[in-house]
Enzyme design. Structure first.
Site, short mmCIF file in Angstrom:
data_model
loop_
_atom_site.label_atom_id
_atom_site.label_comp_id
_atom_site.label_asym_id
_atom_site.label_seq_id
_atom_site.Cartn_x
_atom_site.Cartn_y
_atom_site.Cartn_z
N GLU A 109 -51.33 -61.97 22.35
CA GLU A 109 -50.54 -60.76 22.27
C GLU A 109 -49.86 -60.68 20.90
OE1 GLU A 109 -48.98 -60.13 26.89
OE2 GLU A 109 -47.63 -60.91 25.36
N ARG B 9 -44.16 -63.33 44.00
CA ARG B 9 -43.34 -64.18 44.89
C ARG B 9 -41.89 -63.79 44.73
NH1 ARG B 9 -40.96 -66.99 40.87
NH2 ARG B 9 -42.21 -67.66 39.07
N HIS C 159 -38.52 -70.45 26.69
CA HIS C 159 -39.15 -69.54 27.67
C HIS C 159 -38.73 -69.81 29.11
CE1 HIS C 159 -41.63 -68.26 24.31
NE2 HIS C 159 -42.08 -69.49 24.15
N LYS D 210 -53.10 -63.44 34.20
CA LYS D 210 -52.41 -62.59 33.24
C LYS D 210 -53.34 -61.53 32.64
CE LYS D 210 -49.15 -65.45 34.13
NZ LYS D 210 -48.27 -65.17 35.25
#
Length: 506
Positions: free
Chosen positions: A200, A292, A235, A116
């Protein structure tokens, strides 16, 4: 073109790949664990090979065993599906060393985008806007606290190697940071073998919108429009659709161009997804890249008319993309829901066991991608997803109505499923208006599980009062006289009794 493809996965995605191979005239070789010996993907593939015991770490996650099977079966390509080893560059490298084609991006592209923090650095170079946050992993708890003060709470801790909501915690205040850091790093270590975290700024009530990208070996990269994935529980996506209810041609073009720029920076090939958060002002921020095929790829297939799995295979075989960006168009609307063997009324506990009956829905615009059948035993070893139900319509309203109708036709006995919750979501006034965001389902869930429309019951009563007043003004004092007949609501048990009669005849 390939002669035989090893399907390095299980469940509905393995079935999906096997069907694509059969349509293309390519032999398919399935792998299975001891728990999946009688699985549908084993039955539908041309060949099947035991990969090991039930635990995935001893079967589906064993690169060495998969390579041994691929060599023994004479496969010249491997399709990883999604999950398991699909985003592990070591599988791609093992394929290359055995002169077998990996159907997906290169290991180098995976590494550029799989981390990430590395993906954020790449996005910055490509000029793609991002949520404010760190570009590198955070060293320790004290550093996380200092950075959070700079950005201001709330903030989001995320696993560097993460995905699927694992290793992710919202931190609303300084007092929550220590516990969030401990829990997120521990979960990340258990899920990915990597405890590193980054931070973040938390975007309030964002939408989760992703762009499907595709690149070929000749250097052409295109995007295939967007998918709205904001209906999530903890999530994890529950319902996806395309196009997004808030999308405009200008926003789609901007997000698509940003996704393609990032893919070109990474020298990306094959299928991938660039995920964004979009705020109320339609500002979008880069989130991550999934290197993917996605679970929700069918909604893109339904609105574009493209078969993404076949396209993956053709591109991996060296064929160029048979269309340009200008050729990509979206037709109608598609909505997908994920069918799980779980009990929403009991803390979403998994519901393993033998499926006694499995009645698949059908009719106009309906598609079911499943990996089970009547008599199949659902194991606790793997993800409890049974399949995906997808509906297409001329517009969003028709697609939702068709999906709701199909869910009512769908019947499973022997285990519990989340069908009732999915129906409640599809009937919810806020969902119908497209007023959703990433925490919408988490906040709405208590009302949906209780069968209440949450803050909308007064609206229903108000509409009924208005209708009654209108009928009274027309001199009609009884709803049944207005229709000429008494409208009796159909009960669920009557409908199930009729279906049971049909099943007995079959």
């Amino acid at each position: 073109m390939f002669r035989k493809i090893l399907i390095a996965n299980r469940g509905e995605i393995a079935v999906r790949i096997a069907r694509a191979c059969r349509e293309m005239g390519i032999a398919s070789a399935a792998v299975y664990s001891d728990a999946d010996r009688a699985a549908l993907h084993v039955r539908l593939s041309d060949e099947a090979y035991r990969a090991g015991p039930a635990p995935s770490r001893e079967s589906y996650l064993r690169v060495d065993k998969l390579m041994e099977i691929a060599r023994r079966a004479g496969c010249d390509a491997v399709h990883p599906g999604y999950g398991f080893l699909a985003e592990n560059p070591e599988l791609g490298r093992a394929c290359a060393s055995n002169k077998i084609t990996f159907i997906g991006p290169s290991p180098e592209a995976m590494e550029r985008l799989g981390s990430k923090t590395a993906a954020r650095q790449l996005a910055a170079r490509a000029g793609v806007s991002m949520v404010p946050g760190t570009k590198d992993a955070i060293g320790n708890l004290d550093e996380a606290g200092s950075i959070a003060k700079v950005f201001g709470y709330p903030v989001l801790l995320k696993a560097v190697a993460g995905g699927g909501g694992k290793g992710m915690r919202v931190v609303s205040a300084e007092s929550e940071m220590a516990a969030a850091w401990r829990d997120a790093s521990s979960e990340a270590l258990n899920a990915f073998g990597d405890a590193r975290l980054y931070l973040e700024k938390y975007v309030d009530r964002p939408r989760h919108i992703e762009i499907q990208i595709f690149g070929d070996a000749q250097g052409r990269i295109v995007h295939l429009g967007e998918r709205e994935c904001s209906v999530q529980r903890r999530h994890q996506k529950v319902i996806e659709e395309s196009p997004s209810p808030i999308m405009t041609p200008e926003l789609r073009r901007s997000m698509g161009e940003a996704a393609v720029r990032l893919a070109k920076e990474a020298e990306y090939t094959n299928a991938g997804t660039v995920e964004f958060l979009v705020d109320a002002q339609r500002n979008f921020y880069f989130l991550e890249v999934n290197t993917r095929l996605q679970v929700e790829h069918p909604v893109t297939e339904m609105v574009t008319g493209l078969d993404l799995v076949k396209l993956q295979i053709r591109v991996a075989a060296g064929e160029p993309l048979p269309f340009s960006q200008e050729d990509v168009g979206l037709s109608g609307h598609a909505v997908e829901c994920r069918l799980y063997a779980e009990d929403p009324g009991n803390q979403f506990f998994p519901s393993p066991g033998t499926i006694h009956s499995w009645r698949a829905p059908s009719g106009p615009g309906i598609r079911l991608d499943d990996g089970v059948y009547a008599g199949f035993s659902v194991s606790t070893e793997y993800d409890p997803m049974l399949g995906k139900l997808i509906a297409w319509g001329q517009d969003r309203a028709e697609a939702i109505a068709r999906l709701g109708r199909a869910l009512q036709e769908h019947s499973v006995t022997g285990i519990k499923t989340n069908t009732g919750l999915l129906l409640s979501i599809l009937r919810d006034p806020e969902f119908l208006r497209g007023e959703i965001f990433t925490r919408w389902l988490d906040e709405r869930l208590p009302y949906l599980l209780a069968g209440k429309p949450a803050q909308e019951h007064d609206v229903v009563a108000e509409d009924a009062a208005i209708l009654a007043a209108l009928l009274h003004s027309l001199g009609i004092n009884d709803m049944t006289r207005a229709n000429g007949t008494a409208a009796e609501a159909e009960s669920r048990w009557k409908r199930e009794a009729r279906f049971e009669q049909v099943d007995r005849r079959e």
